[in-house]
Design a protein around this motif. Sequence first.
Motif, PDB file in Angstrom:
ATOM      1  N   GLY A 249       0.769  -1.338  -0.007  1.00 41.63           N
ATOM      2  CA  GLY A 249      -0.142   0.118   0.101  1.00 41.63           C
ATOM      3  C   GLY A 249       1.089   1.741   0.613  1.00 41.63           C
ATOM      4  N   ALA A 250       2.300   1.214   0.304  1.00 42.11           N
ATOM      5  CA  ALA A 250       3.338   2.523   0.305  1.00 42.11           C
ATOM      6  C   ALA A 250       2.782   3.017  -1.376  1.00 42.11           C
ATOM      7  N   ASN A 251       2.697   4.416  -1.390  1.00 43.83           N
ATOM      8  CA  ASN A 251       2.583   5.017  -2.338  1.00 43.83           C
ATOM      9  C   ASN A 251       4.339   5.583  -2.780  1.00 43.83           C
ATOM     10  N   LEU A 252       5.087   4.919  -3.961  1.00 41.96           N
ATOM     11  CA  LEU A 252       6.112   4.799  -4.273  1.00 41.96           C
ATOM     12  C   LEU A 252       6.508   5.156  -5.837  1.00 41.96           C
ATOM     13  N   GLU A 253       4.592   6.761  -6.476  1.00 39.72           N
ATOM     14  CA  GLU A 253       4.830   7.069  -7.427  1.00 39.72           C
ATOM     15  C   GLU A 253       5.792   7.871  -7.941  1.00 39.72           C
ATOM     16  N   GLY A 254       6.677   8.108  -9.509  1.00 40.10           N
ATOM     17  CA  GLY A 254       7.796   8.187  -9.592  1.00 40.10           C
ATOM     18  C   GLY A 254       8.991   8.254  -8.507  1.00 40.10           C
ATOM     19  N   ALA A 255       9.120   7.081  -8.107  1.00 43.62           N
ATOM     20  CA  ALA A 255      10.766   7.322  -7.286  1.00 43.62           C
ATOM     21  C   ALA A 255      11.193   5.940  -7.956  1.00 43.62           C
ATOM     22  N   ASN A 256      12.728   6.287  -7.811  1.00 45.95           N
ATOM     23  CA  ASN A 256      14.155   5.954  -8.131  1.00 45.95           C
ATOM     24  C   ASN A 256      14.663   4.561  -8.164  1.00 45.95           C
ATOM     25  N   LEU A 257      14.054   3.339  -8.509  1.00 44.62           N
ATOM     26  CA  LEU A 257      14.221   1.938  -7.494  1.00 44.62           C
ATOM     27  C   LEU A 257      15.283   1.701  -8.907  1.00 44.62           C
ATOM     28  N   LYS A 258      16.256   2.122  -9.304  1.00 47.63           N
ATOM     29  CA  LYS A 258      17.327   1.828 -10.094  1.00 47.63           C
ATOM     30  C   LYS A 258      17.997   1.043  -9.339  1.00 47.63           C
ATOM     31  N   GLY A 259      18.257  -0.516  -9.339  1.00 44.94           N
ATOM     32  CA  GLY A 259      19.529  -1.424  -8.683  1.00 44.94           C
ATOM     33  C   GLY A 259      18.832  -1.205  -8.096  1.00 44.94           C
ATOM     34  N   ALA A 260      17.967  -1.410  -7.593  1.00 41.62           N
ATOM     35  CA  ALA A 260      17.799  -1.781  -5.522  1.00 41.62           C
ATOM     36  C   ALA A 260      17.387  -2.892  -5.537  1.00 41.62           C
ATOM     37  N   LYS A 261      17.317  -3.949  -4.722  1.00 43.22           N
ATOM     38  CA  LYS A 261      17.526  -5.559  -4.258  1.00 43.22           C
ATOM     39  C   LYS A 261      15.776  -5.611  -4.019  1.00 43.22           C
ATOM     40  N   LEU A 262      14.987  -5.871  -4.560  1.00 37.03           N
ATOM     41  CA  LEU A 262      13.195  -6.409  -4.205  1.00 37.03           C
ATOM     42  C   LEU A 262      12.787  -8.129  -3.925  1.00 37.03           C
ATOM     43  N   THR A 263      14.146  -9.011  -3.626  1.00 41.60           N
ATOM     44  CA  THR A 263      13.878 -10.057  -3.085  1.00 41.60           C
ATOM     45  C   THR A 263      12.572 -10.873  -1.943  1.00 41.60           C
ATOM     46  N   ASN A 264      11.686 -11.163  -2.697  1.00 41.86           N
ATOM     47  CA  ASN A 264      10.816 -10.957  -1.141  1.00 41.86           C
ATOM     48  C   ASN A 264      10.176  -9.995  -0.825  1.00 41.86           C
ATOM     49  N   ALA A 265      10.681  -9.060  -1.478  1.00 42.43           N
ATOM     50  CA  ALA A 265       9.311  -7.522  -1.331  1.00 42.43           C
ATOM     51  C   ALA A 265       8.041  -7.852  -1.567  1.00 42.43           C
ATOM     52  N   ASN A 266       7.200  -7.122  -0.488  1.00 38.01           N
ATOM     53  CA  ASN A 266       5.748  -7.163  -0.201  1.00 38.01           C
ATOM     54  C   ASN A 266       5.406  -5.748  -1.374  1.00 38.01           C
ATOM     55  N   LEU A 267       5.282  -5.698  -2.835  1.00 35.91           N
ATOM     56  CA  LEU A 267       4.865  -4.645  -2.748  1.00 35.91           C
ATOM     57  C   LEU A 267       3.198  -4.666  -3.072  1.00 35.91           C
ATOM     58  N   LYS A 268       2.268  -5.217  -2.424  1.00 31.22           N
ATOM     59  CA  LYS A 268       0.916  -5.360  -3.248  1.00 31.22           C
ATOM     60  C   LYS A 268       0.784  -4.510  -2.801  1.00 31.22           C
ATOM     61  N   GLY A 269      -0.580  -3.737  -3.849  1.00 28.65           N
ATOM     62  CA  GLY A 269      -1.506  -2.713  -3.073  1.00 28.65           C
ATOM     63  C   GLY A 269      -0.649  -1.061  -3.855  1.00 28.65           C
TER      64      GLY A 269
END
Length: 302
Positions: A249-269
């Motif tokens: 449920g986080a608001n990541l509009e326009g966020a820069n995630l270049k090179g970020a590690k998202l293994t098993n991250a929860n981005l539901k909704g």
Amino acid sequence: MAYDSESSSSTVRLNIGGRKFCTTLDTLTQREPDSMLAAMFSGRHTICQESEKGHIFVDRDGKHFHHILNWLRDGVIPPLKDSEYAQLLREAEYYQLLGLVDGIKSALSKRKEDEELGTELTRIDIIKCIQSERVRFRGINLSGLDLSKLDLSFVDFSYACLKTVFFSRANLQCAKFRDVDAEASIFHNATLRECEFTGANLRGAVLAGANLQSANLQDACLIGCSFCGADLRSAHLQTADLTNANLEGANLEGANLKGAKLTNANLKGANLQRAYLRHVNLRDTHLEGAKLDGANLLGAIR
């Protein structure tokens, strides 16, 4: 070849242990005229250059040489960890940069005094401190303190130990947390707009509901963090480690995630509209119900 000391503005190319640098004779000779570097380029000595691009080779570790050049240019002691100060001090002594040696020793002494003070600080002490015009808690140990609901905007906490500190509902807008150790700290519903967390350790921290608009979290350790419902619009998360982080449920509009590690991250909704996700590995990321309209997914692994 010998350098002409009268041509002080001429460019000098250096190869310090395999790392290449470019500077001027002015920089190398003016601030520390009695140093080894000043002597090398005084015009009194013949210096051998590499055939390739005319670099002068010095057989030293070049890891911290950019700090040495910045000292010679500006006379400013860089803020570093104690282990890095020890390495820089070794190089400063080798090059006989006595001003830099004294500056590093003063910085280490001041940090030790701050750490001794930090072990005795209380919430009341912090409240008294923040009434002053400019507040710095750089390198101080504030572990375990309850700093919730305080106005700590623009405060510099860089390099401090902030383990398990309670910042819930605090105003931390534009505060600096560069390279802090804030493992398991609580930032629930805190205002963190435009904060700097570059290189910070926030493993297991709670940032649910926090306002992190335009915050800089580059290279931060965010493993297992909770960002549920957080506002991360336009946040800088390049190369951050978000393994096992909860961003539901986080608001990541326009966020820069270049090179970020998202293994098993929860981005539901989560709102990832117009987010920068180029070449990010999303294969083990939970994206059910996430909004990806306009997101840059070129080369992303899904």
